[in-house]
Design an enzyme around this catalytic site. Structure first.
Site, PDB file in Angstrom:
ATOM      1  N   ASP A 220      14.324 -27.857  -9.692  1.00 39.67           N
ATOM      2  CA  ASP A 220      15.672 -27.917  -9.161  1.00 39.67           C
ATOM      3  C   ASP A 220      15.550 -28.114  -7.649  1.00 39.67           C
ATOM      4  O   ASP A 220      14.493 -27.860  -7.077  1.00 39.67           O
ATOM      5  CB  ASP A 220      16.373 -26.599  -9.498  1.00 39.67           C
ATOM      6  CG  ASP A 220      17.712 -26.477  -8.817  1.00 39.67           C
ATOM      7  OD1 ASP A 220      18.477 -27.445  -8.889  1.00 39.67           O
ATOM      8  OD2 ASP A 220      17.987 -25.414  -8.237  1.00 39.67           O
TER       9      ASP A 220
ATOM     10  N   ASP B  55      21.007 -23.964 -14.029  1.00 35.34           N
ATOM     11  CA  ASP B  55      19.659 -24.244 -14.523  1.00 35.34           C
ATOM     12  C   ASP B  55      19.321 -23.413 -15.753  1.00 35.34           C
ATOM     13  O   ASP B  55      18.301 -23.653 -16.402  1.00 35.34           O
ATOM     14  CB  ASP B  55      18.610 -23.928 -13.442  1.00 35.34           C
ATOM     15  CG  ASP B  55      18.785 -24.804 -12.226  1.00 35.34           C
ATOM     16  OD1 ASP B  55      18.963 -26.016 -12.408  1.00 35.34           O
ATOM     17  OD2 ASP B  55      18.759 -24.274 -11.108  1.00 35.34           O
TER      18      ASP B  55
ATOM     19  N   CYS C 214       3.610   1.534   2.731  1.00 38.30           N
ATOM     20  CA  CYS C 214       4.927   0.939   2.475  1.00 38.30           C
ATOM     21  C   CYS C 214       5.745   1.875   1.600  1.00 38.30           C
ATOM     22  O   CYS C 214       6.946   2.070   1.821  1.00 38.30           O
ATOM     23  CB  CYS C 214       4.792  -0.397   1.745  1.00 38.30           C
ATOM     24  SG  CYS C 214       3.766  -1.583   2.581  1.00 38.30           S
TER      25      CYS C 214
ATOM     26  N   CYS D  53       0.832  -1.194   0.000  1.00 39.84           N
ATOM     27  CA  CYS D  53       0.000   0.000   0.000  1.00 39.84           C
ATOM     28  C   CYS D  53       0.865   1.242   0.000  1.00 39.84           C
ATOM     29  O   CYS D  53       2.085   1.166   0.025  1.00 39.84           O
ATOM     30  CB  CYS D  53      -0.884   0.007   1.232  1.00 39.84           C
ATOM     31  SG  CYS D  53       0.105   0.140   2.733  1.00 39.84           S
TER      32      CYS D  53
ATOM     33  N   ASP E 245      16.941 -22.063  -9.950  1.00 40.64           N
ATOM     34  CA  ASP E 245      17.512 -20.791  -9.521  1.00 40.64           C
ATOM     35  C   ASP E 245      18.983 -20.621  -9.872  1.00 40.64           C
ATOM     36  O   ASP E 245      19.493 -19.525  -9.833  1.00 40.64           O
ATOM     37  CB  ASP E 245      17.341 -20.620  -8.011  1.00 40.64           C
ATOM     38  CG  ASP E 245      18.345 -21.466  -7.244  1.00 40.64           C
ATOM     39  OD1 ASP E 245      18.524 -22.636  -7.632  1.00 40.64           O
ATOM     40  OD2 ASP E 245      18.937 -20.953  -6.298  1.00 40.64           O
TER      41      ASP E 245
END
Lengths: 737, 51
Positions: free
Chosen positions: A447, A631, A41, A38, A627
């Site tokens: 992974d 990969d 923040c 919002c 990640d």
């Protein structure tokens, strides 16, 4: 296993490489910020950052969660600023470079301006058109009607000429190349309608369709603008991987001198010096030196592993300890790293061939509509025995009615609604066709390290003495090292200690009342530890006066909702495959714990890519979730791909979507939402076919007057848009934690 | 009829003023964060000399 202690480098990347330098010592970066909900923040983050003396600009966009940050000073200061955000509970991912963003933003603004002009003209033309429509039943004289038609032409013609530019150029280029795209029927429809209306105006005819042409243009420009907002960064990850592969390596010549040469020029048998903190540039065998390497690029496992003479060194490993000498066993151009770049290039070219559903539909839609319009023209001319002008009017109304509004507006509207929904779940879509490709998936390859497990390590074994744990936690508070953070997270309530000294590559030292307390590698703590290697995971030792050496063991832990998310994926009917670069033991253990029956261990980057290719050869549509840089080729090769925000940069760029946070739930959520969005897109396309099946015959019969065209168009656009918005309310109650 | 000759151009001029305002708003970037702008007004910001 002992642990190296390089300041914040294991599993922790500095963002300094993403910082753009500008004139006057200004540094700039764009970041995607997690957990912004919002305006509160936004205000808090901006205020905190702006309070830093060197920060000159901090602005967070709530619609895109993008933070623009600029400061005066060094690039490296970005890590401190990101640390501030992390302290507030907001993780970040580097967004696109600014030059790409600027071009996108200009394009988006152009479309919005064109939409505005078109909508303005539409509103005014409509105002005049209504008067004429009502006048047909009333007592409006032909003179007044002609005046109103001329006023409409005066507004519509320049507005259409200017606002339609995005379509004219694209349609012209496609036609010149002997192809058609969606812009060809749009351009043809709008231009013919305008030309026909202009000729009717000149001839003082009863009907003009300027409002129909403008309504089409306005709706399609709105769709195009929404579509442009979807296009995030679609740059490939190859450039970055290639830049690692292209880093020069240091050769040791026979006479003892050293020389820096490109990795591609290294011949087998050459001796390569790898300094501490440098990446190994070639595949080879270690000849001299004892060190530790971070092999995460190659295996995905970020635990440092020891390297001794005789061991195999692989291009891409990061040397964490002492300098080593490697004898090249293959030419630099054949190294593992160079192979990965080639794999990714091949994979990305393959994916570039995906044709969006809307474009596939247009391929047969366009000739069909143009054929019907031509048939209308000829039919009226020959069978109807009317003048060619009236026959052309009827043919053009077919083009207006059949213009692909559902494709032009409903597809981007669905995608924007889906992307907005995903953004709320902290998932960022990188490619406009990603959702469509993800919707077709039936197999999920996962992974292990960093994907099913949390990135970094969690404290798994502590000394029994709680006083020592508290002391260690107090010392760890002073360090940003991942293991120190993990230790701190275990006992966060222990008071932080002041004046802790961090020794790079060794550990932490603190002068206590009874003497120096050390926390770090076995050598640093002067522990003679033959029994150090008694289990998996990195180990940190602690030596304190009056205590026996204490041991902290770290282990990767599964994401908190991994089992739940895996169960959700299985419930959705996906075939799950676990592919890890790790050893058999931990892989089998995790696969068993999560209920994944099919797993492969010890996978190299090429193995993972080959696994994807094998599944695809079986006729499977595969989504890869990973990640590590190892990969990246598999991510690029898969039909769709997802990466966590903690993934390395090249991997994130290879992925279609990035999710933030500790949970795995965004993976099943994204796949389910993609399927839902795809269903809605198909409904919309189906709806537009039904709509055409009803109205095109009416238009061919010459019964569509301008006001019927306007009403039918508005109704269909509204219907598909409202249907598209349904995807924004999608939720999966079984994933709510 | 003569009233139309005045009223229609007048309506167009008023509309053009609105269009001009829209173009100015787009050019100055006011459509880049449509959610944020609505919420920013609710928060007291300290005066930021750098904008």
């Amino acid at each position: 296993m002992t642990v190296a202690w390089p300041a914040g480098s294991v599993g922790e990347q500095s963002l300094a490489g993403h910082v753009q330098r500008e004139a006057g010592g200004l540094c700039r970066i764009g970041l995607f910020v997690e957990g912004v909900r919002c305006g509160g923040c936004v205000a808090r983050i901006e205020r905190t950052l702006a309070a830093q003396p060197h920060v000159v600009h901090a602005r967070l966009n709530l619609s895109t969660r993008r933070l623009d940050l600029a400061w005066k000073g060094a690039r490296g200061q970005v890590d401190g600023l990101v640390g501030l955000l992390a302290g507030m509970g907001h993780a970040v991912v580097p967004w696109m470079p600014d030059d790409v963003a600027a071009a996108d933003r200009r394009h988006e603004q152009d479309l919005l301006l064109a939409f505005g002009v078109s909508a303005f003209a539409l509103a005014n033309v409509m105002m005049l058109a209504w008067a004429v429509w009502i006048g047909h039943w009333g007592d409006m004289g032909p003179g007044t009607r002609a005046f109103f038609h001329w006023m409409q032409a005066l507004i519509a013609v320049p507005a259409i000429a200017w606002a339609g530019r995005p379509f004219w150029g694209s349609a012209w280029r496609a036609l010149r190349a002997g192809q058609t795209n969606m812009d060809v029927p749009i351009a043809a429809g709008v231009l013919l309608t305008t030309a026909m209306s202009l000729s009717e105006t000149l001839r003082h005819g009863p009907h003009v369709y300027f409002d129909g042409a403008l309504a089409l243009l306005t709706v399609l420009l709105l769709g195009r603008w929404l579509d442009s907002r979807m296009r995030g960064r679609t740059r490939s990850g190859i450039a970055q991987l290639a830049s690692i592969a292209a880093q020069p390596v240091t050769l040791r010549l026979a006479d003892g001198r050293t020389e820096a040469v490109p990795a591609g020029r290294v011949r087998p048998g050459a001796l390569v010096v790898v300094a501490a903190g440098e990446r190994v540039g070639v595949d080879g065998v270690v000849r001299e030196g004892l060190s530790e390497v971070d092999a995460s690029l190659v295996t995905g496992e970020s635990d440092p592993r020891p390297l001794a003479p005789g061991d195999e060194a692989i291009a891409g490993m990061l040397n964490l300890g002492q300098p080593i000498l490697v004898e090249a066993s293959a030419a630099g151009a054949d190294s593992t790293l160079a192979e990965m770049v080639r794999l990714m290039e091949a994979a990305e070219q393959r994916r570039g061939r995906h044709v969006a559903l809307a474009d596939r539909v247009v391929r047969f839609y366009t000739p069909a509509v143009h054929g019907l319009a031509l048939a209308t023209f000829l039919g009226w001319l020959v069978l109807g025995a009317v003048g060619w002008q009236l026959a052309l009017v009827h043919a053009v109304t077919v083009l207006i009615i059949a213009c692909p509004c559902a494709l032009g507006l409903a597809v981007p509207a669905t995608q924007v609604a889906a992307a907005g929904r995903l953004l709320n779940e902290q998932v960022l879509i990188a490619s406009p066709t990603a959702l469509e490709r993800a919707a077709a998936v039936d197999t999920v390859v996962l992974d292990k390290t960093g994907t099913l497990t949390l990135p970094g390590a969690t404290l798994a074994e502590t000394p029994a003495d709680q006083a020592l744990v508290a002391l260690a936690s107090g010392m760890a508070a002073a360090s940003a090292h991942p293991l120190a953070r993990a230790l701190r997270a275990h006992a966060p309530e222990a008071p932080a200690l002041a004046s802790v000294r961090e020794v790079r590559g060794e550990g932490l030292a603190w002068q206590g009342p009874d003497g120096e307390v050390r926390l770090g590698s076995a050598a640093f703590c002067k522990v003679d530890a033959p029994n150090a290697q008694a289990g998996p995971g990195p180990v940190v030792w602690m030596s304190a006066p009056g205590h026996a050496p204490a041991r902290f063991r770290f282990a990767p832990v599964a994401r908190p909702d991994a089992a739940e998310a895996v169960a959700a994926l299985q419930a959705q009917g996906f075939r799950l495959v676990l592919a890890s670069g790790d050893r058999a033991g931990p892989t089998a253990e995790l696969a068993g714990a999560l209920g994944i029956g099919e797993w492969h261990c010890g996978q190299t980057p090429a193995d993972k890519a080959a696994l994807i290719a094998r599944l695809q050869a079986e006729g499977r549509r595969v989504v890869m979730v990973g990640d590590g840089l190892n990969d990246a080729p598999a991510l690029a090769l898969a039909d769709a791909s997802l990466a966590p925000g903690t993934a390395v940069d090249a991997t994130r760029r290879a992925a279609d979507a990035v999710w933030m946070g500790e949970r795995l739930a965004p993976v099943p959520f994204t796949l389910a939402l993609a399927a839902r969005a795809h269903r809605i897109v198909r409904q919309n396309i189906g709806f537009s076919f039904v709509y055409n099946a009803v109205w095109v015959p009416v238009a061919m019969a010459g019964l569509v007057t301008p006001w019927i065209a306007a009403a039918a168009m508005a109704a269909s656009s509204l219907a598909v848009t409202l249907n598209a918005m349904r995807v924004g309310r999608f939720s999966m109650p079984e994933l709510r934690a | 009829m003569t009233s139309l000759l005045i009223l229609i151009p007048l309506a167009l001029i008023l509309g053009l003023i609105g269009l001009g305002a829209f173009i100015w708003a787009v050019r100055s970037g006011q459509y880049e964060d449509m959610d944020g702008a609505a919420q920013r007004i609710l928060h007291d910001m300290e005066d930021d000399p750098n904008g």
